[in-house]
Design a protein around this motif. Sequence first.
Motif, short mmCIF file in Angstrom:
data_model
loop_
_atom_site.label_atom_id
_atom_site.label_comp_id
_atom_site.label_asym_id
_atom_site.label_seq_id
_atom_site.Cartn_x
_atom_site.Cartn_y
_atom_site.Cartn_z
N SER A 12 1.92 5.00 0.47
CA SER A 12 1.41 6.12 1.38
C SER A 12 0.49 7.16 0.80
N TYR A 13 -0.11 7.97 1.46
CA TYR A 13 -1.06 8.85 1.08
C TYR A 13 -0.29 10.02 -0.13
N SER A 14 0.79 10.30 0.50
CA SER A 14 1.77 11.28 -0.37
C SER A 14 2.27 10.71 -1.56
N THR A 15 2.53 9.48 -1.40
CA THR A 15 3.02 8.58 -2.72
C THR A 15 1.81 8.50 -3.79
N ASN A 66 10.58 1.60 4.40
CA ASN A 66 9.83 1.20 5.38
C ASN A 66 9.97 -0.45 5.63
N GLU A 106 9.78 1.17 -2.70
CA GLU A 106 8.56 2.32 -3.13
C GLU A 106 8.77 2.15 -4.60
N SER A 155 0.83 -1.23 0.07
CA SER A 155 0.02 -0.04 0.12
C SER A 155 0.99 1.19 -0.06
N TYR A 209 7.03 -2.94 4.31
CA TYR A 209 7.09 -3.08 2.97
C TYR A 209 8.05 -4.33 2.69
#
Length: 93
Positions: free
Chosen positions: A10-13, A40, A47, A8, A43
């Motif tokens: 992140s919101y900003s990503t 992180n 990213e 999942s 994960y």
Amino acid sequence: IEYPNDISPSYSTLVRINYAAYLAHKFPNKLIIASGGRVNSKYKDSEASIIKNTLLNNYKVTNKILVEEKSKNTSENAKYVAQILKPLNIKTI
């Protein structure tokens, strides 16, 4: 969009992915570089890998997408992406 916890963004990503998808559909022949390492421990994927997979699977982007998976911060994003661009003779973005 609902994602499994281990992939999942992140919101900003996700906001950046959404804008990248918009640009990809507007410019389907342009190269995309997804940049970002595994920052992180929750994960299993980098990213960059999550970004690429989200663009392909959820936004149906057809552009060629390269990944840079070593960077841990913005400075390293720039450094490692520049290393990808140099052999492609891309000098401006």
